[in-house]
Design an enzyme around this catalytic site. Structure first.
Site, short mmCIF file in Angstrom:
data_model
loop_
_atom_site.label_atom_id
_atom_site.label_comp_id
_atom_site.label_asym_id
_atom_site.label_seq_id
_atom_site.Cartn_x
_atom_site.Cartn_y
_atom_site.Cartn_z
CE LYS A 48 -4.37 -1.60 1.86
NZ LYS A 48 -5.06 -1.16 0.64
CB ALA A 50 5.48 0.68 -2.65
CG ASN A 193 -12.46 0.01 2.00
OD1 ASN A 193 -12.91 -0.23 3.14
ND2 ASN A 193 -11.66 -0.85 1.38
N GLY A 231 -16.03 2.58 -3.87
CA GLY A 231 -15.84 1.81 -5.09
C GLY A 231 -16.59 2.44 -6.26
CD GLN A 233 -22.88 2.33 -6.20
OE1 GLN A 233 -23.72 3.23 -6.30
NE2 GLN A 233 -22.75 1.36 -7.10
CB ALA A 259 -3.22 -0.73 -6.74
CB ALA A 260 -8.95 0.82 -7.22
N GLY A 261 -7.79 1.79 -4.51
CA GLY A 261 -7.81 2.67 -3.34
C GLY A 261 -6.49 3.38 -3.14
CG ASP A 262 -3.01 1.19 -2.30
OD1 ASP A 262 -3.50 1.51 -1.19
OD2 ASP A 262 -2.57 0.05 -2.55
#
Length: 312
Positions: A48, A50, A193, A231, A233, A259-262
């Protein structure tokens, strides 16, 4: 195309994990006790911390990293990967006995994933390690932390950053329970999230109204601003003073949500560091995260500024 160092704006320091991701793709995620056949395997850069550092660098920030790798081939490669992105790794220490962290990722054909993380050298990032690199914290605009390194080190980072007057961003992932009471007053932007928000607040988060209730609870605990990412939404923002707003997400076909959240966190932090308006920072972070889910892998999926700007 990377952003040249001369054109980068804002300084982001990421304190966190550096991993090698072992990724298997399969038709669906296995159920407990089930063995299934996969159809693709890859070994890529992850962690996370990196990931967030790479996202901030690719969108245009000057980035430095504090972390810990092992004295093994994985560790050497991960540091090289970060340096190729223009990230200052002088704060990345090498542990003599613990191996570099590893994440075992399973990705289903509909883009969902499960992840098992073995901390390895990430678990050796101590408060003393953080203190040794106080100059790096002093030199930055925004400090970003997650929970893939020891909690006492995260707390030490937040406390030092607050003492030095830096903007702090905490991505409470992975969340296993409520945060210590003394943490939230040290956080300018808490970005969980929906699952993490539910765990931290002890409230269900299944809708925008649930996100608002959880964000309110966390803000009352001391966090100045709370952003609950939802996400597909979108995201719910509750700013200091109690004003809330929902941000819809771009609609895309997800291939891999790793890695979308990162990506969101790194881009958001970079925008904060360059003093961009909060609403614009969230919108740009969502656009970058939407691009990332259309690609496989962690760091390979993170877009550059040019790719985000050119996306429709």
């Amino acid at each position: 195309m990377k952003v040249s160092k001369e054109t980068k704006q804002g300084r982001v320091l990421v304190v966190g994990s550096i991993n090698t991701d072992l990724v298997a793709r399969a038709p669906h995620l296995p159920r407990p006790g089930e063995t299934i056949g996969g159809h693709e395997f890859s070994q890529v850069a992850g962690g996370k911390g990196a990931n967030q550092a790479v996202a901030a660098a690719r969108i245009g920030a000057q980035v430095a990293m504090i972390g810990c790798v092992g004295s093994d081939a994985n560790g050497a490669q991960r540091v090289k990967d970060l340096e190729v992105e223009g990230i200052d790794c002088s704060g990345v220490e090498v542990h003599p006995t613990q191996p570099t962290g590893v994440a075992m990722v399973t990705v289903s054909d509909d883009g969902q994933n499960t992840i098992v993380v073995v901390a390895g050298s990430n678990g050796e990032l101590t408060p003393q390690s953080v203190a040794r690199h106080e100059a790096a914290i002093k030199a930055c605009d925004v400090v970003v932390c997650q929970l893939e390194t020891p909690w006492d080190s995260v707390h030490a980072t937040l406390a030092l950053a607050r003492r030095l007057g830096k903007t702090t961003v905490l991505n409470p992932a992975p969340a296993t329970g409520p945060l210590p009471a003394e943490w939230l007053p040290l956080v300018d932007y808490l970005v969980p999230n929906e699952v993490e928000a539910a765990i931290l607040a002890g409230l269900p988060v299944e809708s925008q109204s649930g996100a608002r209730r959880a964000a309110t609870e966390l803000q009352q605990g001391g966090a100045r601003n709370v952003i609950v990412t939802l996400g597909a939404q979108g995201a719910y923002l509750l700013v200091e003073g109690g004003e809330g707003r929902h941000f819809p997400a771009p609609q895309v076909q997800a291939v891999d949500t790793t890695a979308a959240g990162d990506t969101f966190i790194g881009v958001f932090a970079a925008q904060l560091a360059s003093r961009q308006p909060l609403e614009g920072a969230i919108n740009l972070a969502q656009r970058a995260a939407a691009i990332s889910v259309t690609r496989a892998g962690a760091q390979p999926s993170i877009p550059t500024r040019a790719e985000v700007d050119n996306a429709t």
